[in-house]
Design a protein around this motif. Structure first.
Motif, PDB file in Angstrom:
ATOM      1  N   LEU A 168       0.866  -1.177   0.000  1.00 24.35           N
ATOM      2  CA  LEU A 168       0.000   0.000   0.000  1.00 24.35           C
ATOM      3  C   LEU A 168       0.902   1.226   0.000  1.00 24.35           C
ATOM      4  CD1 LEU A 168      -2.935   1.053   0.144  1.00 24.35           C
ATOM      5  CD2 LEU A 168      -2.746   0.929   2.627  1.00 24.35           C
ATOM      6  N   GLY A 169       1.049   1.800  -1.163  1.00 25.61           N
ATOM      7  CA  GLY A 169       1.854   3.014  -1.299  1.00 25.61           C
ATOM      8  C   GLY A 169       3.263   2.880  -0.739  1.00 25.61           C
ATOM      9  N   GLY A 170       3.884   1.703  -0.949  1.00 25.65           N
ATOM     10  CA  GLY A 170       5.262   1.527  -0.491  1.00 25.65           C
ATOM     11  C   GLY A 170       5.382   0.927   0.904  1.00 25.65           C
ATOM     12  N   ASN A 171       4.250   0.755   1.564  1.00 32.52           N
ATOM     13  CA  ASN A 171       4.236   0.008   2.825  1.00 32.52           C
ATOM     14  C   ASN A 171       3.942  -1.434   2.472  1.00 32.52           C
ATOM     15  OD1 ASN A 171       4.139   2.059   5.323  1.00 32.52           O
ATOM     16  ND2 ASN A 171       3.121   2.942   3.524  1.00 32.52           N
ATOM     17  N   ILE A 172       4.923  -2.295   2.703  1.00 33.89           N
ATOM     18  CA  ILE A 172       4.829  -3.660   2.207  1.00 33.89           C
ATOM     19  C   ILE A 172       4.880  -4.644   3.363  1.00 33.89           C
ATOM     20  CG2 ILE A 172       6.041  -5.413   0.831  1.00 33.89           C
ATOM     21  CD1 ILE A 172       7.062  -2.848  -0.797  1.00 33.89           C
ATOM     22  N   GLY A 173       3.920  -5.573   3.353  1.00 32.64           N
ATOM     23  CA  GLY A 173       3.923  -6.619   4.367  1.00 32.64           C
ATOM     24  C   GLY A 173       3.691  -7.960   3.708  1.00 32.64           C
ATOM     25  N   VAL A 174       4.183  -9.008   4.339  1.00 26.91           N
ATOM     26  CA  VAL A 174       4.021 -10.333   3.757  1.00 26.91           C
ATOM     27  C   VAL A 174       3.431 -11.310   4.770  1.00 26.91           C
ATOM     28  CG1 VAL A 174       5.901 -10.015   2.112  1.00 26.91           C
ATOM     29  CG2 VAL A 174       6.382 -11.080   4.333  1.00 26.91           C
ATOM     30  N   LEU A 175       2.824 -12.347   4.194  1.00 26.17           N
ATOM     31  CA  LEU A 175       2.260 -13.440   4.976  1.00 26.17           C
ATOM     32  C   LEU A 175       2.893 -14.721   4.456  1.00 26.17           C
ATOM     33  CD1 LEU A 175      -0.165 -14.534   6.796  1.00 26.17           C
ATOM     34  CD2 LEU A 175      -1.501 -14.565   4.686  1.00 26.17           C
ATOM     35  N   GLY A 176       3.403 -15.541   5.341  1.00 30.72           N
ATOM     36  CA  GLY A 176       3.958 -16.827   4.930  1.00 30.72           C
ATOM     37  C   GLY A 176       5.211 -16.689   4.091  1.00 30.72           C
ATOM     38  N   HIS A 177       5.488 -17.726   3.333  1.00 29.76           N
ATOM     39  CA  HIS A 177       6.712 -17.762   2.531  1.00 29.76           C
ATOM     40  C   HIS A 177       6.413 -17.558   1.060  1.00 29.76           C
ATOM     41  CE1 HIS A 177       9.267 -18.857   5.805  1.00 29.76           C
ATOM     42  NE2 HIS A 177       8.470 -19.869   6.135  1.00 29.76           N
ATOM     43  N   ALA A 178       7.315 -16.876   0.390  1.00 25.52           N
ATOM     44  CA  ALA A 178       7.204 -16.758  -1.063  1.00 25.52           C
ATOM     45  C   ALA A 178       7.388 -18.152  -1.656  1.00 25.52           C
ATOM     46  CB  ALA A 178       8.274 -15.808  -1.581  1.00 25.52           C
ATOM     47  N   PRO A 179       6.788 -18.374  -2.825  1.00 25.88           N
ATOM     48  CA  PRO A 179       6.919 -19.703  -3.424  1.00 25.88           C
ATOM     49  C   PRO A 179       8.373 -20.010  -3.815  1.00 25.88           C
ATOM     50  CG  PRO A 179       5.408 -18.302  -4.681  1.00 25.88           C
ATOM     51  CD  PRO A 179       5.998 -17.446  -3.632  1.00 25.88           C
ATOM     52  N   GLY A 180       8.686 -21.281  -3.854  1.00 23.77           N
ATOM     53  CA  GLY A 180       9.989 -21.706  -4.358  1.00 23.77           C
ATOM     54  C   GLY A 180      11.118 -21.568  -3.360  1.00 23.77           C
ATOM     55  N   GLY A 181      10.793 -21.370  -2.088  1.00 26.38           N
ATOM     56  CA  GLY A 181      11.840 -21.262  -1.072  1.00 26.38           C
ATOM     57  C   GLY A 181      12.706 -20.025  -1.229  1.00 26.38           C
ATOM     58  N   ARG A 182      12.178 -19.046  -1.949  1.00 25.40           N
ATOM     59  CA  ARG A 182      12.952 -17.808  -2.144  1.00 25.40           C
ATOM     60  C   ARG A 182      12.473 -16.734  -1.169  1.00 25.40           C
ATOM     61  NH1 ARG A 182      12.296 -19.353  -7.671  1.00 25.40           N
ATOM     62  NH2 ARG A 182      10.349 -18.199  -7.722  1.00 25.40           N
ATOM     63  N   PRO A 183      13.314 -15.731  -0.917  1.00 20.44           N
ATOM     64  CA  PRO A 183      12.854 -14.631  -0.067  1.00 20.44           C
ATOM     65  C   PRO A 183      11.875 -13.743  -0.839  1.00 20.44           C
ATOM     66  CG  PRO A 183      15.033 -14.164  -0.936  1.00 20.44           C
ATOM     67  CD  PRO A 183      14.699 -15.546  -1.391  1.00 20.44           C
ATOM     68  N   TRP A 184      11.162 -12.919  -0.122  1.00 26.87           N
ATOM     69  CA  TRP A 184      10.386 -11.846  -0.731  1.00 26.87           C
ATOM     70  C   TRP A 184      11.371 -10.769  -1.174  1.00 26.87           C
ATOM     71  CZ3 TRP A 184       5.322 -12.926  -1.321  1.00 26.87           C
ATOM     72  CH2 TRP A 184       4.733 -13.837  -0.461  1.00 26.87           C
ATOM     73  N   VAL A 185      11.069 -10.150  -2.291  1.00 25.30           N
ATOM     74  CA  VAL A 185      11.992  -9.130  -2.817  1.00 25.30           C
ATOM     75  C   VAL A 185      11.205  -7.843  -3.088  1.00 25.30           C
ATOM     76  CG1 VAL A 185      13.615  -8.547  -4.650  1.00 25.30           C
ATOM     77  CG2 VAL A 185      13.385 -10.930  -3.910  1.00 25.30           C
ATOM     78  N   VAL A 186      11.695  -6.734  -2.542  1.00 27.65           N
ATOM     79  CA  VAL A 186      11.093  -5.445  -2.889  1.00 27.65           C
ATOM     80  C   VAL A 186      12.182  -4.461  -3.316  1.00 27.65           C
ATOM     81  CG1 VAL A 186       9.162  -5.794  -1.285  1.00 27.65           C
ATOM     82  CG2 VAL A 186      11.121  -4.450  -0.552  1.00 27.65           C
ATOM     83  N   GLY A 187      11.824  -3.578  -4.221  1.00 25.05           N
ATOM     84  CA  GLY A 187      12.778  -2.591  -4.726  1.00 25.05           C
ATOM     85  C   GLY A 187      12.867  -1.380  -3.805  1.00 25.05           C
ATOM     86  N   ILE A 188      13.972  -0.682  -3.888  1.00 19.77           N
ATOM     87  CA  ILE A 188      14.163   0.558  -3.122  1.00 19.77           C
ATOM     88  C   ILE A 188      14.322   1.710  -4.108  1.00 19.77           C
ATOM     89  CG2 ILE A 188      15.613   1.757  -1.439  1.00 19.77           C
ATOM     90  CD1 ILE A 188      16.616  -1.227  -0.775  1.00 19.77           C
TER      91      ILE A 188
END
Ligand code: AMP
Ligand code: MG
Length: 349
Positions: A168-188
């Protein structure tokens, strides 16, 4: 609410027919929070509260009470750097309609500052009410988006979603794990150019950035941006952006605003004192000691050395940039992280 909303939901293939409703439900929660807390709609609960300051205890809905409790907590934690009573000040500077904004007189700032201060708001949690001293106004712009992200994720969780990302407008939250055993990735975001300056790879929790490029105006080549220092009554200077990684999105949102106000050094110190919180500041060149310039900052230096995100470790990849200096988490001190700083967000407000 003039902002972007993005939700990514992962479900097993057999449940894919539910995803459209998941997204609708998450969106409905965000709309509800906007309906309660926006200053841009005359029918919001927040606008009604502000018009009734000085009238004693005012009943508030559960979501508003929860945000005000969190706001009160982060105000104390930051010794008033984060302060939702800045609303009259934000109004004085014209940031609600930035195209018409101008620099106020010092005497006007002084007068409005007398109405600002988190101790001028008191909560009666048991009765679900808030009291605002006369002339006090609330602005939840520094915390409500993060709260909405937490709430949207909770709606998804309650519907049985096991993995999701809400932005939401650059406020990012996650639930659980991203698929494929990878981390969540966000840009800066680069603070002065329309491109990314790096990325964060993380496994849980939330990320938020406060920046001087979101909403600002310029007079005589000087930039006045929307985050105000409640101590001076003026826009914060000397910092471009501050990003926080925290266990929940409400915390990330409030703490990024708080640390931005405190400035790169004191802000990072606040973050470092908090268990489970990380972050970094992006600031104008020349602000800091030379070793902090042109750094590629990593939250976990051992992991960046290997060039990938180690499981369960947050890694920040940032390009060296000739225009900015970066102040990373471990460049000040390796102090013990003892404080519990995170206000827990209830599952059902
Ligand atoms: P953020 O982008 O989350 O850092 O929030 C910035 C917004 O919070 C501003 O646009 C104002 O609406 C509000 N705000 C400005 N200064 C402060 C402050 N010192 N404490 C809390 N909220 C603030
Ligand atoms: Mg914020």
């Amino acid at each position: 609410m003039a902002t972007t909303f993005e939700v990514t939901v992962y479900r097993p293939k057999a449940e894919s027919s539910l995803v459209a409703d998941d997204m609708q439900a998450a969106y409905a929660e965000v709309v509800e929070i906007d309906r309660l807390m926006s200053l841009y709609r005359s029918d919001s609960e927040l606008v009604a509260l502000n018009t009734r300051s000085g009238e004693g205890l005012l009943a508030v809905s559960p979501r508003v009470l929860e945000v005000l409790r969190a706001a009160d907590h982060y105000a104390r934690l930051s010794q008033g750097a984060f302060d939702v009573t800045v609303q009259p000040l934000v109004g004085l500077w014209g940031f609600y309609h930035v195209e018409r904004a101008s620099v106020p007189q010092q005497s006007e700032i002084d007068a409005v500052l007398r109405r600002v201060g988190h101790e001028r708001m008191s909560l009666d949690v048991r009765n679900g009410a808030v009291e605002l001293k006369a002339g006090v106004g609330l602005d939840l712009g520094g915390i409500a988006k993060g709260y909405a992200v937490d709430r949207a994720l909770e709606v998804l969780r309650a519907r049985g979603v096991t993995a999701a990302l809400v932005n939401l407008g650059g406020n990012i939250g996650v639930l659980g794990h991203a698929p494929g055993g990878r981390p969540w990735v966000v840009g800066i975001q680069h603070p002065r150019e329309n491109r990314l300056i790096g990325q964060i790879r993380f496994w849980r929790g939330a990320v938020a950035t406060s920046g001087d490029y979101d909403r600002y105006f310029e007079v005589d080549d000087k930039r006045y941006s929307h985050i105000l220092d409640p101590r001076t009554g003026k826009p914060v200077e000397g910092i471009y952006a501050l990003t926080v990684i925290a266990p929940n999105a409400t915390a990330a949102d409030a703490l990024s605003t708080a640390a931005f106000v405190l400035g790169p050094v004191n802000g990072m110190e606040l973050l470092q004192s908090c268990e489970g919180v990380d972050g970094f500041a992006v600031e104008p060149l020349g602000n800091n000691t030379p070793q902090n310039q042109h750094l590629a900052v990593s939250i976990t230096p051992s992991a960046i050395a290997k060039g990938h995100a180690t499981k369960d470790r947050t890694v920040v990849f940032l390009e060296a940039d000739p225009a900015v200096a970066l102040l990373g988490p471990r460049t000040i001190k390796n102090g013990a992280r003892s404080r519990r700083c995170i206000w827990p967000i209830n599952h059902s407000p």
